[in-house]
Design a protein around this motif. Sequence first.
Motif: not given
Length: 575
Positions: A288, A292-293, A570, A573-575
């Motif tokens: 992070y 943010k991851a 993407k 794990i990404e938002e």
Amino acid sequence: MLYTPNAPRPEFPRPQFDRGDANWLNLNGPWEYQTDRGLTGEQRNYQNGAPFSETITVPFCRESELSGIGDKDFCEGVWYRKTLTLPADWAGKRVLFHIGACDYYTKVWVNGQYMGDHIGGYVAFSFDITKALKEGENTITVGVTDHLRTGNQPGGKQSMLYHSYGCSYTRTTGIWQTTWLECVPTDYIASTKYYPDIERGKLVIEALTIGGEGMTLTAKATYEGKDMGVGTTVVHGGKALVEVPLDELHLWEVGNGRLYDLTLTMGEDTVDSYFGMRKIECRDGFFYLNGKAVFQRLVLDQGFYPDGIYTASSLSELEADIDRSLAMGFNGARLHQKVFEPLFLSLCDKKGYIVWGEHANWDLDISREAAYQNFLPEWCEIMVRDFNHPAIIGWCPLNETQMNQNPHFVKLLAAITRQYDTTRMYIDASGWAHIEGLTDIMDLHDYEQDPAKFAAKLAPLTEGGTYNVHWHAGPHHVMEAKPTFVSEYGGIRWAPKEDAGWGYGQAPMSEEEFISRFKGLTEAILFHPKMGALCYTQLTDVEQEVNGLYTYDRVAKFDPAIMHAVLTQKAAIEE
């Protein structure tokens, strides 16, 4: 700027701690040189002016073509000598002699006076040579021994045989980074540690000084020329702690290396520096950044060059390797089995290019007591030198260690690293032998070439299952774990015009097959809900190892846009 006319690598080698052009003298270029295969240099009085018969171009190692020597055979002893006259306005001030890196055990004399020694081949060191200097000409002599084949010193990917083979390459002996003199006041700032605090919008600075008792240390921050904040404190016992509150918060992020400029002053000493405001956390094995991851799309970068071996011919070549990686879609690198120079790290800082710091533990037998003396002190020096680079997101001092390693050594190494640096992630030993409880991120190395089989290996992790990461440094020797980082994969051989050359697995029969394999292997990690990072092997070919995405002379093997499209999809794990 003061430097030898037309010197190679003329740029200042330490951009994060700069006292200005008038206070340093670049010593790169021609040095007198002597090969000392019999290790009899001191007996032959080399330190006191006995004649040398050769010339070498510093900062390139003797094995490289750029050095002017190009002798790739083993040589356990080398000597350097340079005579120079100091600038007149340096009179009455301290003078420090710096070597960016010299492999491996180094001794220094000035005008025949012994200045000191250094153990380790990968990090900068310096000596205060003021007392040995005289009016007019001064002579600096450097003697180096390099016992690579003993198993008692880190050697990275340097070949233990005459020829390079597999993933072992041409050796580096002696000086391989910039040599330089620095003029400092009697009382000066020796080193700093920067602690960015993004929640409170301030930078905390720990400073060590030489002298300076009772003097005021001032730190002034700016951003793009605009004043951001000032902090002051008083030096006591050679130490100072100062806080700089920031008027505006500009976060350092992946792809956006937003850097503040920083000026440190204490008496007559002024140092120009910079810092980045960012916060690193590790949660459940994921990285992070600023809360943010971030999925780590890394490439294995070994930092070898056809003409300079360990040393890039120019600053532009250092930068070009980062740009080549970015063009392929990577957002960072494992700086593998080598400690990269500060100029490279500063370029990473500016570009928002994330990297892991390693040491060159290969060739060092870490079951021996010698590992304590020949690894731990230099590892501490590496952390001191590189602590302030925002681009370094984690430390991984060991790679693919042996099963009979000394677990007490590995535990002490972890304890030292964690105590010195509480701000970054830590991996105890990448890929093979792990000790439970020492690592923030459990990683694995897997060069399976079939994407379907590769995905099947990782599949149990989706439901909370385990993966055999190789072996465990303990009584059972097998570690079933839950890794979140495939820190080496791929390594696909591609050199269709060559019969020779080494790489992993069966070489693809066509470019289309290569791209399909690369895509399948990469997507197995990207789209996995329990994976937070990947590292593809590797950025460039190195000598006989032909599994790079670029050739050794830096020609792209495939259209970088194709790889970029795969890697920038993407991640799960990404938002």
